[in-house]
Scaffold this motif. Structure first.
Motif, PDB file in Angstrom:
ATOM      1  N   UNK A 223       0.833  -1.213   0.000  1.00  0.00           N
ATOM      2  CA  UNK A 223       0.000   0.000   0.000  1.00  0.00           C
ATOM      3  C   UNK A 223       0.871   1.268   0.000  1.00  0.00           C
ATOM      4  N   UNK A 224       1.967   1.242   0.751  1.00  0.00           N
ATOM      5  CA  UNK A 224       2.847   2.434   0.752  1.00  0.00           C
ATOM      6  C   UNK A 224       3.405   2.648  -0.657  1.00  0.00           C
ATOM      7  N   UNK A 225       3.717   1.551  -1.351  1.00  0.00           N
ATOM      8  CA  UNK A 225       4.226   1.694  -2.721  1.00  0.00           C
ATOM      9  C   UNK A 225       3.139   2.275  -3.636  1.00  0.00           C
ATOM     10  N   UNK A 226       1.889   1.808  -3.461  1.00  0.00           N
ATOM     11  CA  UNK A 226       0.794   2.332  -4.297  1.00  0.00           C
ATOM     12  C   UNK A 226       0.542   3.819  -4.024  1.00  0.00           C
ATOM     13  N   UNK A 227       0.742   4.248  -2.785  1.00  0.00           N
ATOM     14  CA  UNK A 227       0.557   5.679  -2.488  1.00  0.00           C
ATOM     15  C   UNK A 227       1.476   6.523  -3.375  1.00  0.00           C
ATOM     16  N   UNK A 228       2.658   6.001  -3.638  1.00  0.00           N
ATOM     17  CA  UNK A 228       3.627   6.748  -4.442  1.00  0.00           C
ATOM     18  C   UNK A 228       3.366   6.537  -5.942  1.00  0.00           C
ATOM     19  N   UNK A 229       3.091   5.297  -6.326  1.00  0.00           N
ATOM     20  CA  UNK A 229       2.978   4.993  -7.757  1.00  0.00           C
ATOM     21  C   UNK A 229       1.585   5.257  -8.331  1.00  0.00           C
ATOM     22  N   UNK A 230       0.558   5.041  -7.494  1.00  0.00           N
ATOM     23  CA  UNK A 230      -0.828   5.186  -7.993  1.00  0.00           C
ATOM     24  C   UNK A 230      -1.718   5.947  -7.004  1.00  0.00           C
ATOM     25  N   UNK A 231      -1.331   7.153  -6.598  1.00  0.00           N
ATOM     26  CA  UNK A 231      -2.160   7.847  -5.601  1.00  0.00           C
ATOM     27  C   UNK A 231      -3.560   8.163  -6.116  1.00  0.00           C
ATOM     28  N   UNK A 251       0.993  10.280   2.794  1.00  0.00           N
ATOM     29  CA  UNK A 251       0.032  10.950   1.896  1.00  0.00           C
ATOM     30  C   UNK A 251       0.420  12.408   1.655  1.00  0.00           C
ATOM     31  N   UNK A 252       0.519  13.211   2.731  1.00  0.00           N
ATOM     32  CA  UNK A 252       0.921  14.608   2.525  1.00  0.00           C
ATOM     33  C   UNK A 252       2.281  14.735   1.838  1.00  0.00           C
ATOM     34  N   UNK A 253       3.182  13.808   2.089  1.00  0.00           N
ATOM     35  CA  UNK A 253       4.505  13.904   1.460  1.00  0.00           C
ATOM     36  C   UNK A 253       4.392  13.789  -0.061  1.00  0.00           C
ATOM     37  N   UNK A 254       3.462  12.938  -0.547  1.00  0.00           N
ATOM     38  CA  UNK A 254       3.372  12.788  -2.000  1.00  0.00           C
ATOM     39  C   UNK A 254       2.663  13.978  -2.665  1.00  0.00           C
ATOM     40  N   UNK A 255       1.981  14.792  -1.871  1.00  0.00           N
ATOM     41  CA  UNK A 255       1.362  15.975  -2.499  1.00  0.00           C
ATOM     42  C   UNK A 255       2.099  17.263  -2.149  1.00  0.00           C
ATOM     43  N   UNK A 256       3.336  17.153  -1.677  1.00  0.00           N
ATOM     44  CA  UNK A 256       4.127  18.374  -1.505  1.00  0.00           C
ATOM     45  C   UNK A 256       4.584  18.604  -0.095  1.00  0.00           C
ATOM     46  N   UNK A 257       4.552  19.856   0.350  1.00  0.00           N
ATOM     47  CA  UNK A 257       5.150  20.227   1.643  1.00  0.00           C
ATOM     48  C   UNK A 257       4.331  19.746   2.827  1.00  0.00           C
ATOM     49  N   UNK A 258       5.024  19.300   3.856  1.00  0.00           N
ATOM     50  CA  UNK A 258       4.355  18.923   5.104  1.00  0.00           C
ATOM     51  C   UNK A 258       3.681  20.162   5.720  1.00  0.00           C
TER      52      UNK A 258
END
Ligand SMILES: NC(=O)c1ccc[n+]([C@@H]2O[C@H](COP(=O)([O-])OP(=O)(O)OC[C@H]3O[C@@H](n4cnc5c(N)ncnc54)[C@H](O)[C@@H]3O)[C@@H](O)[C@H]2O)c1
Length: 353
Positions: A223-231, A251-258
């Motif tokens: 699931x952590x891999x999918x958050x990055x590859x297929x959010x 989640x917030x990390x893949x959409x930018x700044x914390x």
């Protein structure tokens, strides 16, 4: 008579003292515009207070907070005070004492924010992580034996109750019903052979109550891999306290700044106050310089207004954040600009419609 909401503000430590005033400024602008009042009382509960008095909050802290409609928290944590003191001395007693069993975090890619992922556009990533916030892996049950000897051991019990699983899952399904009608469950029932199969069983049982909602489940590792590859696959993701904790930072990390990520600790029954706080901590490395990004705090405030049922005011805050970011003129250093916390707060307050 104008409706008034009573808010307990706990700025806490470090940048909490900078972003909470910016957040309140925006919330007050939205309240004025939408015809209600906010009555704010501030509490100095923090690690600094711990250093002075030996307590993060007074003995009757929860009693004092009970009378408020909501708690608006900055962040706690200060170098020299162990992190478990701030967590177990303030945050966890409030989350558990007030039965805030939902930790809710929106993950949304906004225009004007650079994502570390390639080729992702605003609108493509838009989901929620619903974390169980009261039990699971973060239990006080356990202990140590034979300290200081070769036989030293530590044991920590994870607690999964039917009530605890069912209520967080129902919350996730109800949320999905208002959105894209899809709930994903974070599990690890291949490796954790008692609690996680139970979690899966409860997920299947609650899923049956919602035949209109699509479900799937993933082991936490993939699931952590999918958050990055297929959010873009996700709508609502529900997880235990530990898995949800990890996912709701990823989640917030893949959409930018914390600095922009918001969160809510919610008591869905509303019999006790809920607490809204950004995902980030007290950021001692930049504290006192007036450069912290206040958007996480401001957006958490929008979630608080939504919780009050003031949807128009909440949407106005989100819209103002989106506009200011898309326009791009006012950006704090974490977003590649040179605006200060106050400038950003002022720009967003001015964009409230
Ligand atoms: N809920 C909470 O109160 C909470 C949550 C996380 C961490 N903490 C505490 O905060 C302290 C610092 O923890 P940490 O360094 O691991 O995490 P942190 O979130 O405070 O900081 C991580 C990094 O992100 C940056 N950052 C964070 N918020 C920012 C913002 N609004 N604008 C710009 N940059 C921002 C910081 O400068 C730092 O480089 C610790 O004591 C920790 O326990 C508290």
């Amino acid at each position: 008579m104008t409706k008034t909401y009573k808010i307990a503000a706990i700025p806490g430590d470090g940048i909490g003292n900078e972003v909470v005033p910016a957040g309140l400024r925006v919330l007050e602008a939205s309240a004025r515009r939408h015809g209600f009042d906010l009555k704010v009382q501030s509490f100095d509960w923090s690690c600094e207070r711990f250093a002075r008095t030996g307590k993060m909050m007074p003995e009757d802290g929860l009693e004092q907070l009970k009378v408020f409609d909501s708690i608006y928290l900055g962040a706690v944590g200060y170098p020299g005070v162990p992190d478990h003191v701030s967590l177990w001395g303030l945050l966890i007693p409030i989350r558990r004492g007030f039965r805030q069993y939902i930790n809710l975090r929106p993950i949304k890619l906004l225009a004007g924010i650079e994502t570390p992922l390639k080729n992702r556009l605003p609108g493509e990533i838009d989901f929620y992580v619903v974390r169980e916030n009261n039990e699971g892996e973060y239990s006080e049950i356990g202990g140590r034996l034979y300290a200081g000897t070769e036989m030293e051991m530590a044991m920590q019990q994870a607690i999964f109750t039917k009530i605890g699983c069912d209520r967080v899952m129902r919350y996730a399904f109800e949320l999905a019903r208002k959105r894209k009608k899809h709930v994903s469950s974070a599990t690890k029932s291949n490796g954790i052979i008692h609690s996680m199969p139970f979690w899966d069983e409860r997920f299947a049982a609650i899923g049956k109550e919602y035949p209109d909602i699509k479900t799937d489940q993933y082991h936490i590792d993939i699931l952590t891999a999918h958050f990055v590859r297929h959010p873009d696959w996700f709508d609502v993701v529900v997880g235990s306290n530990l898995f949800g904790d990890i996912l709701s930072d990823l989640g917030p990390a893949v959409v930018g700044s914390i600095g922009i990520a918001p969160g809510g600790n919610i008591n869905p029954e509303r019999d006790l106050p809920s607490m809204f706080e950004p995902v980030h901590g007290s950021a001692p490395d930049i504290a006192g310089r007036g450069i912290a990004n206040p958007i996480g705090q401001i957006w958490s405030g929008a979630m608080m207004l939504e919780h009050f049922g003031e949807s128009a005011a909440a949407q106005a805050v989100e819209q103002a954040i989106t506009e200011v970011l898309a326009e791009g003129g006012t950006k704090t250093p974490d977003l590649g600009g040179n605006a200060g916390t106050k400038d950003m707060g002022a720009a967003i307050a001015a964009a409230i419609r």
